[in-house]
Design a protein around this motif. Structure first.
Motif, PDB file in Angstrom:
ATOM      1  N   LEU A 165      47.858  49.055  26.326  1.00  0.00           N
ATOM      2  CA  LEU A 165      49.170  48.545  25.934  1.00  0.00           C
ATOM      3  C   LEU A 165      49.084  47.491  24.855  1.00  0.00           C
ATOM      4  N   THR A 166      48.226  46.523  24.995  1.00  0.00           N
ATOM      5  CA  THR A 166      48.179  45.390  24.070  1.00  0.00           C
ATOM      6  C   THR A 166      46.771  45.232  23.548  1.00  0.00           C
ATOM      7  N   LEU A 167      46.675  44.853  22.293  1.00  0.00           N
ATOM      8  CA  LEU A 167      45.381  44.566  21.676  1.00  0.00           C
ATOM      9  C   LEU A 167      45.088  43.073  21.812  1.00  0.00           C
ATOM     10  N   GLY A 168      43.861  42.784  22.177  1.00  0.00           N
ATOM     11  CA  GLY A 168      43.499  41.376  22.347  1.00  0.00           C
ATOM     12  C   GLY A 168      44.193  40.755  23.535  1.00  0.00           C
ATOM     13  N   THR A 169      44.126  41.412  24.705  1.00  0.00           N
ATOM     14  CA  THR A 169      44.769  40.897  25.915  1.00  0.00           C
ATOM     15  C   THR A 169      44.124  39.587  26.335  1.00  0.00           C
ATOM     16  N   PRO A 170      44.881  38.542  26.587  1.00  0.00           N
ATOM     17  CA  PRO A 170      44.274  37.271  27.024  1.00  0.00           C
ATOM     18  C   PRO A 170      43.684  37.408  28.426  1.00  0.00           C
ATOM     19  N   ILE A 171      42.699  36.579  28.676  1.00  0.00           N
ATOM     20  CA  ILE A 171      42.017  36.634  29.975  1.00  0.00           C
ATOM     21  C   ILE A 171      42.950  36.186  31.077  1.00  0.00           C
ATOM     22  N   GLU A 172      43.843  35.247  30.791  1.00  0.00           N
ATOM     23  CA  GLU A 172      44.763  34.760  31.818  1.00  0.00           C
ATOM     24  C   GLU A 172      45.693  35.861  32.307  1.00  0.00           C
ATOM     25  N   LEU A 173      46.147  36.714  31.395  1.00  0.00           N
ATOM     26  CA  LEU A 173      47.025  37.818  31.786  1.00  0.00           C
ATOM     27  C   LEU A 173      46.295  38.807  32.690  1.00  0.00           C
ATOM     28  N   ARG A 174      45.086  39.111  32.336  1.00  0.00           N
ATOM     29  CA  ARG A 174      44.301  40.046  33.150  1.00  0.00           C
ATOM     30  C   ARG A 174      44.020  39.464  34.527  1.00  0.00           C
ATOM     31  N   GLN A 175      43.693  38.180  34.582  1.00  0.00           N
ATOM     32  CA  GLN A 175      43.418  37.551  35.875  1.00  0.00           C
ATOM     33  C   GLN A 175      44.676  37.479  36.740  1.00  0.00           C
ATOM     34  N   GLU A 176      45.821  37.213  36.125  1.00  0.00           N
ATOM     35  CA  GLU A 176      47.073  37.167  36.881  1.00  0.00           C
ATOM     36  C   GLU A 176      47.419  38.533  37.456  1.00  0.00           C
ATOM     37  N   ALA A 177      47.235  39.590  36.674  1.00  0.00           N
ATOM     38  CA  ALA A 177      47.497  40.940  37.187  1.00  0.00           C
ATOM     39  C   ALA A 177      46.548  41.280  38.336  1.00  0.00           C
ATOM     40  N   TRP A 178      45.303  40.852  38.237  1.00  0.00           N
ATOM     41  CA  TRP A 178      44.330  41.101  39.310  1.00  0.00           C
ATOM     42  C   TRP A 178      44.740  40.360  40.582  1.00  0.00           C
ATOM     43  N   ASN A 179      45.188  39.130  40.460  1.00  0.00           N
ATOM     44  CA  ASN A 179      45.623  38.359  41.634  1.00  0.00           C
ATOM     45  C   ASN A 179      46.849  38.989  42.288  1.00  0.00           C
ATOM     46  N   LEU A 180      47.775  39.480  41.466  1.00  0.00           N
ATOM     47  CA  LEU A 180      48.956  40.144  42.022  1.00  0.00           C
ATOM     48  C   LEU A 180      48.584  41.428  42.758  1.00  0.00           C
ATOM     49  N   ALA A 181      47.591  42.142  42.252  1.00  0.00           N
ATOM     50  CA  ALA A 181      47.136  43.353  42.942  1.00  0.00           C
ATOM     51  C   ALA A 181      46.514  43.012  44.294  1.00  0.00           C
ATOM     52  N   ASN A 182      45.787  41.904  44.357  1.00  0.00           N
ATOM     53  CA  ASN A 182      45.223  41.476  45.649  1.00  0.00           C
ATOM     54  C   ASN A 182      46.322  41.096  46.636  1.00  0.00           C
ATOM     55  N   ASP A 183      47.349  40.402  46.140  1.00  0.00           N
ATOM     56  CA  ASP A 183      48.450  39.985  47.021  1.00  0.00           C
ATOM     57  C   ASP A 183      49.310  41.162  47.463  1.00  0.00           C
ATOM     58  N   SER A 184      49.384  42.197  46.639  1.00  0.00           N
ATOM     59  CA  SER A 184      50.192  43.362  47.014  1.00  0.00           C
ATOM     60  C   SER A 184      49.634  44.087  48.226  1.00  0.00           C
ATOM     61  N   LEU A 185      48.348  43.892  48.523  1.00  0.00           N
ATOM     62  CA  LEU A 185      47.735  44.551  49.681  1.00  0.00           C
ATOM     63  C   LEU A 185      48.237  43.971  50.999  1.00  0.00           C
ATOM     64  N   ARG A 186      48.892  42.812  50.981  1.00  0.00           N
ATOM     65  CA  ARG A 186      49.440  42.241  52.206  1.00  0.00           C
ATOM     66  C   ARG A 186      50.794  42.836  52.571  1.00  0.00           C
ATOM     67  N   THR A 187      51.337  43.623  51.698  1.00  0.00           N
ATOM     68  CA  THR A 187      52.619  44.277  51.944  1.00  0.00           C
ATOM     69  C   THR A 187      52.398  45.762  52.193  1.00  0.00           C
ATOM     70  N   THR A 188      53.500  46.477  52.378  1.00  0.00           N
ATOM     71  CA  THR A 188      53.433  47.927  52.613  1.00  0.00           C
ATOM     72  C   THR A 188      53.476  48.733  51.318  1.00  0.00           C
ATOM     73  N   LEU A 189      53.221  48.114  50.166  1.00  0.00           N
ATOM     74  CA  LEU A 189      53.231  48.843  48.897  1.00  0.00           C
ATOM     75  C   LEU A 189      52.131  49.896  48.838  1.00  0.00           C
TER      76      LEU A 189
END
Length: 443
Positions: A165-189
């Motif tokens: 999607l984006t060129l030169g993705t910042p590390i903070e964005l990637r880390q935030e998406a990874w953290n959200l994926a970990n938190d999504s496992l606590r729900t029924t998603l």
């Protein structure tokens, strides 16, 4: 009926609203709290056991799938969380021992419920019961899954989606998406949407937080086989998760006691029962009823009967004490005599042993003294012989030295004579030559 397969273990909204826990009378808030609590246990225990994140993610997915088929009122959330983590460690090729899982969950329970931290003895009955329950619950999970435990995580798609999607993705964005994926496992998603949809939802939420624009014409989520409604639902569920307080354990088991990894709660319940038991069964009711039903008697007759009964008891006790004291005294005397005899025997035997040891030491000293005397005599006898031998050796050495001196003097004389002869011969030869020359010269 929910059929399990590799790609179709996903529930609809109606199925999520009519779970087995709801049928057992557990409301939506309590079920959500218990799901979050079990996932917290899996995540924290995986960190303490130093397991990879894939193991913890697989354990949480198995946990949610199991409670889509079974109720929280039938299986306790603590033991199901432990068994899910133990099974996930085997599926992700990072196996851990059952002992370590039990000890970690025992320690977490003591800290979470403010219980005194105690050591769980591995040879105790409690540990054996916990280990058997852990393996039994694992078999229940495998049975309900139909032994199909394939798990696909949204983490696998996050990096690829961001790079596309984006060129030169910042590390903070990637880390935030990874953290959200970990938190999504606590729900029924994980049991409601596929991993691609969840990955698109966490990427969209992370981009909105960091204000990173994503292409909308054409719509970027269609390239990843997702829809806008699914992405919006993922964001809504995550926002609701962050608004909830910290999950706490709620006992909802039916026809069972709450499951515990520690022994303090069971001990306290047993103590309470033991304290209540003697209070609930007074033994004097029959006597009171009998006294009420019996005819009334005068006060003097009662006192006379009581005195007579006490006298009889005293006489019987005295006779029993006298009868018992006689054989006891005789036996005591015999025992004392036997003890004295045995002590006397032991003393005499000890004295005899000491005397024998002393005699042996004396014999040894005498033998050593004799050996010393015999050695001195032998040395005295050997001394004159040795002196005579030494004298003979000295005489031989003197004679040899004299003979050598004579031989050397004779050789020197011979050398002296030979030198004289040589001089004489040389001189005579020289005179002869002179005469010859003279003769020739005169001629």
């Amino acid at each position: 009926m929910i059929y399990t397969a590799i790609d179709n273990f996903y529930l609809t909204d109606e199925q999520l609203q009519n779970t087995p826990s709801r049928k057992d009378g557990i409301d939506e808030a309590t079920e959500t709290t218990l799901r979050i609590y079990g996932c917290d246990l899996i995540q924290e225990s995986g960190i303490l056991l130093k397991l990879p994140q894939a193991v913890m993610a697989a354990g949480q997915v198995l946990f949610h799938r199991f409670y889509c088929k079974k109720s929280f009122a039938r299986f306790d959330v603590k033991i199901v969380a432990a068994s899910s983590l133990w099974l996930a460690s085997k599926l992700e090729e990072s196996p851990t021992r059952a002992k370590q899982v039990i000890l970690v969950f025992h320690r977490m329970e003591c800290r979470r419920e403010n219980l005194p931290i105690e050591h769980l003895d591995l040879s105790s009955k409690k540990y054996g019961e916990l280990k058997a329950e852990l393996s039994r619950t694992e078999r229940h999970i495998l049975k309900e899954m139909g032994f199909v435990c394939h798990v696909e995580h949204p983490h696998e798609f996050i990096s690829n989606y961001l790079a596309t999607l984006t060129l030169g993705t910042p590390i903070e964005l990637r880390q935030e998406a990874w953290n959200l994926a970990n938190d999504s496992l606590r729900t029924t998603l994980c049991v409601h949407f596929k991993s691609e949809v969840v990955a698109c939802g966490v990427v969209y939420a992370a981009a909105q937080r960091f204000q990173v624009p994503l292409p909308e014409n054409p719509q970027w989520w269609k390239a990843f086989y997702a829809d806008k409604s699914g992405i919006d639902e993922v964001c809504r569920v995550l926002a609701r998760l962050y608004s909830l307080p910290k999950a706490q354990y709620i006992a909802v088991l039916k026809d069972r006691k709450p499951f515990t990894f520690s022994t303090k709660s069971g001990d306290s319940q047993s103590l309470a029962n033991s304290r209540e038991a003697p209070v609930s069964s007074p033994p004097a009711n029959d006597d009171a009823n009998f006294s009420k039903s019996a005819p009334l008697e005068t006060h003097e007759s009662k006192e006379a009967k009581i005195k007579a009964a006490l006298d009889k008891l005293k006489d019987s006790k005295l006779s029993d004490d006298e009868s018992k004291s006689m054989p006891v005294d005789g036996e005591a005397r015999e025992e004392l005599r036997q003890k004295c005899k045995s002590e006397h025997r032991t003393e005499t035997s000890g004295d005899k042993i000491k005397e024998r040891d002393r005699e042996r030491e004396r014999d040894r000293d005498r033998a050593k003294a004799r050996d010393r005397d015999s050695g001195r005599d032998a040395n005295r006898e050997r001394d004159p012989d040795e002196t005579e031998r030494y004298r003979d050796k000295v005489k031989d050495r003197d004679h040899r030295s004299k003979d050598r001196g004579r031989d050397s003097g004779h050789s020197e004389k011979l050398r002296h004579h030979s030198s004289r002869d040589r001089d004489y011969q040389s001189s005579s030869y020289s005179s002869r030559e002179k005469d010859r020359h003279r003769h020739h010269s005169y001629a």
